[in-house]
Design a protein around this motif. Sequence first.
Motif, PDB file in Angstrom:
ATOM      1  N   GLU A 141     -41.428 -53.005 -92.420  1.00 32.03           N
ATOM      2  CA  GLU A 141     -42.805 -53.484 -92.398  1.00 32.03           C
ATOM      3  C   GLU A 141     -43.095 -54.121 -91.031  1.00 32.03           C
ATOM      4  O   GLU A 141     -42.277 -54.863 -90.510  1.00 32.03           O
ATOM      5  N   PRO A 142     -44.262 -53.812 -90.446  1.00 29.15           N
ATOM      6  CA  PRO A 142     -44.593 -54.395 -89.138  1.00 29.15           C
ATOM      7  C   PRO A 142     -44.619 -55.908 -89.202  1.00 29.15           C
ATOM      8  O   PRO A 142     -44.984 -56.496 -90.225  1.00 29.15           O
ATOM      9  N   GLU A 143     -44.254 -56.532 -88.073  1.00 31.61           N
ATOM     10  CA  GLU A 143     -44.179 -57.993 -88.029  1.00 31.61           C
ATOM     11  C   GLU A 143     -44.907 -58.515 -86.809  1.00 31.61           C
ATOM     12  O   GLU A 143     -45.038 -57.817 -85.801  1.00 31.61           O
ATOM     13  N   VAL A 144     -45.310 -59.751 -86.901  1.00 35.95           N
ATOM     14  CA  VAL A 144     -45.784 -60.478 -85.734  1.00 35.95           C
ATOM     15  C   VAL A 144     -44.554 -61.113 -85.088  1.00 35.95           C
ATOM     16  O   VAL A 144     -43.766 -61.766 -85.786  1.00 35.95           O
ATOM     17  N   THR A 145     -44.365 -60.891 -83.809  1.00 35.01           N
ATOM     18  CA  THR A 145     -43.185 -61.462 -83.151  1.00 35.01           C
ATOM     19  C   THR A 145     -43.604 -62.498 -82.121  1.00 35.01           C
ATOM     20  O   THR A 145     -44.602 -62.311 -81.414  1.00 35.01           O
ATOM     21  N   GLN A 146     -42.848 -63.576 -82.070  1.00 31.63           N
ATOM     22  CA  GLN A 146     -43.147 -64.660 -81.136  1.00 31.63           C
ATOM     23  C   GLN A 146     -41.912 -64.974 -80.291  1.00 31.63           C
ATOM     24  O   GLN A 146     -40.793 -64.975 -80.803  1.00 31.63           O
ATOM     25  N   THR A 147     -42.163 -65.243 -79.031  1.00 30.99           N
ATOM     26  CA  THR A 147     -41.095 -65.670 -78.131  1.00 30.99           C
ATOM     27  C   THR A 147     -41.584 -66.800 -77.236  1.00 30.99           C
ATOM     28  O   THR A 147     -42.783 -66.842 -76.884  1.00 30.99           O
ATOM     29  N   PRO A 148     -40.714 -67.727 -76.854  1.00 31.14           N
ATOM     30  CA  PRO A 148     -39.356 -67.895 -77.375  1.00 31.14           C
ATOM     31  C   PRO A 148     -39.390 -68.536 -78.751  1.00 31.14           C
ATOM     32  O   PRO A 148     -40.452 -68.972 -79.204  1.00 31.14           O
ATOM     33  N   SER A 149     -38.244 -68.641 -79.390  1.00 33.17           N
ATOM     34  CA  SER A 149     -38.212 -69.324 -80.685  1.00 33.17           C
ATOM     35  C   SER A 149     -38.223 -70.839 -80.486  1.00 33.17           C
ATOM     36  O   SER A 149     -38.723 -71.576 -81.335  1.00 33.17           O
ATOM     37  N   HIS A 150     -37.685 -71.281 -79.368  1.00 36.55           N
ATOM     38  CA  HIS A 150     -37.658 -72.706 -79.070  1.00 36.55           C
ATOM     39  C   HIS A 150     -37.867 -72.893 -77.565  1.00 36.55           C
ATOM     40  O   HIS A 150     -37.221 -72.225 -76.762  1.00 36.55           O
ATOM     41  N   GLN A 151     -38.784 -73.767 -77.220  1.00 41.33           N
ATOM     42  CA  GLN A 151     -39.085 -74.046 -75.815  1.00 41.33           C
ATOM     43  C   GLN A 151     -39.059 -75.558 -75.611  1.00 41.33           C
ATOM     44  O   GLN A 151     -39.733 -76.295 -76.333  1.00 41.33           O
ATOM     45  N   VAL A 152     -38.278 -75.958 -74.623  1.00 42.69           N
ATOM     46  CA  VAL A 152     -38.239 -77.377 -74.253  1.00 42.69           C
ATOM     47  C   VAL A 152     -38.858 -77.504 -72.876  1.00 42.69           C
ATOM     48  O   VAL A 152     -38.511 -76.749 -71.964  1.00 42.69           O
ATOM     49  N   THR A 153     -39.753 -78.453 -72.714  1.00 42.62           N
ATOM     50  CA  THR A 153     -40.410 -78.623 -71.433  1.00 42.62           C
ATOM     51  C   THR A 153     -40.643 -80.101 -71.162  1.00 42.62           C
ATOM     52  O   THR A 153     -40.645 -80.919 -72.087  1.00 42.62           O
ATOM     53  N   GLN A 154     -40.846 -80.408 -69.915  1.00 45.64           N
ATOM     54  CA  GLN A 154     -41.127 -81.799 -69.562  1.00 45.64           C
ATOM     55  C   GLN A 154     -42.629 -82.048 -69.582  1.00 45.64           C
ATOM     56  O   GLN A 154     -43.433 -81.156 -69.262  1.00 45.64           O
ATOM     57  N   MET A 155     -42.994 -83.253 -69.903  1.00 53.48           N
ATOM     58  CA  MET A 155     -44.381 -83.670 -69.936  1.00 53.48           C
ATOM     59  C   MET A 155     -45.044 -83.324 -68.604  1.00 53.48           C
ATOM     60  O   MET A 155     -44.461 -83.522 -67.533  1.00 53.48           O
ATOM     61  N   GLY A 156     -46.242 -82.757 -68.696  1.00 54.63           N
ATOM     62  CA  GLY A 156     -46.980 -82.393 -67.492  1.00 54.63           C
ATOM     63  C   GLY A 156     -46.768 -80.959 -67.041  1.00 54.63           C
ATOM     64  O   GLY A 156     -47.519 -80.465 -66.196  1.00 54.63           O
ATOM     65  N   GLN A 157     -45.749 -80.302 -67.588  1.00 53.83           N
ATOM     66  CA  GLN A 157     -45.488 -78.914 -67.210  1.00 53.83           C
ATOM     67  C   GLN A 157     -46.375 -77.962 -68.011  1.00 53.83           C
ATOM     68  O   GLN A 157     -46.852 -78.287 -69.099  1.00 53.83           O
ATOM     69  N   GLU A 158     -46.549 -76.788 -67.446  1.00 54.81           N
ATOM     70  CA  GLU A 158     -47.292 -75.732 -68.145  1.00 54.81           C
ATOM     71  C   GLU A 158     -46.328 -74.911 -68.997  1.00 54.81           C
ATOM     72  O   GLU A 158     -45.191 -74.656 -68.572  1.00 54.81           O
ATOM     73  N   VAL A 159     -46.782 -74.511 -70.160  1.00 53.16           N
ATOM     74  CA  VAL A 159     -45.985 -73.597 -70.978  1.00 53.16           C
ATOM     75  C   VAL A 159     -46.860 -72.433 -71.435  1.00 53.16           C
ATOM     76  O   VAL A 159     -48.069 -72.594 -71.618  1.00 53.16           O
TER      77      VAL A 159
END
Lengths: 115, 117
Positions: A1-19
């Motif tokens: 069955e088709p799925e919605v896929t998301q990446t990354p599963s986990h993202q760590v970033t510092q305050m003020g950074q763009e994601v």
Amino acid sequence: EPEVTQTPSHQVTQMGQEVILRCVPISNHLYFYWYRQILGQKVEFLVSFYNNEISEKSEIFDDQFSVERPDGSNFTLKIRSTKLEDSAMYFCASSPQKLGNSPLHFGNGTRLTVT
Amino acid sequence: AQTVTQSQPEMSVQEAETVTLSCTYDTSENNYYLFWYKQPPSRQMILVIRQEAYKQQNATENRFSVNFQKAAKSFSLKISDSQLGDTAMYFCASPDAGGTSYGKLTFGQGTILTVHP
């Protein structure tokens, strides 16, 4: 069955950074959404996207947020300057029709941690 | 604004027994769907069951069924023969699809269901 896929599963970033959170919706779907869930809280609507433009957004979706469908398959959520309170699970979802007539299909989510 | 209320923050049930999770909603729409989503510890959002508001018959999906009371705007989820794998957070959701909206789901606060062996 088709799925919605998301990446990354986990993202760590510092305050003020763009994601940029990435999503590939189900290929024949026309309506795209981003939701978020702060840990322990309910799932909240951020934005809906149809026909290459935002169709609706919530109060949470301020100027720091933007969405794009750059190439007809990917659907991205950008947070320009992250804040601690942006830490949450972000879910992408898609639907073949207007939501009232069909369910949302959710991806597995991206856990964003802002330090 | 659309509201969805789940009045039971937590529920527990013994394996093989039946449990009912309650949900009330508010909508101005006449024709709509209602949804129950399951969120296990992995935090995926999994569609459990949906109900079409114009259908009088309650939706059933294997061990899961709903009790839909349109006039009362009530949409409860019944899980029969509960299994350990049913342990999860359950969210009721109602679409806000009125006017020019392309639809957004409003979720309830969730009910944490624990199935005990």
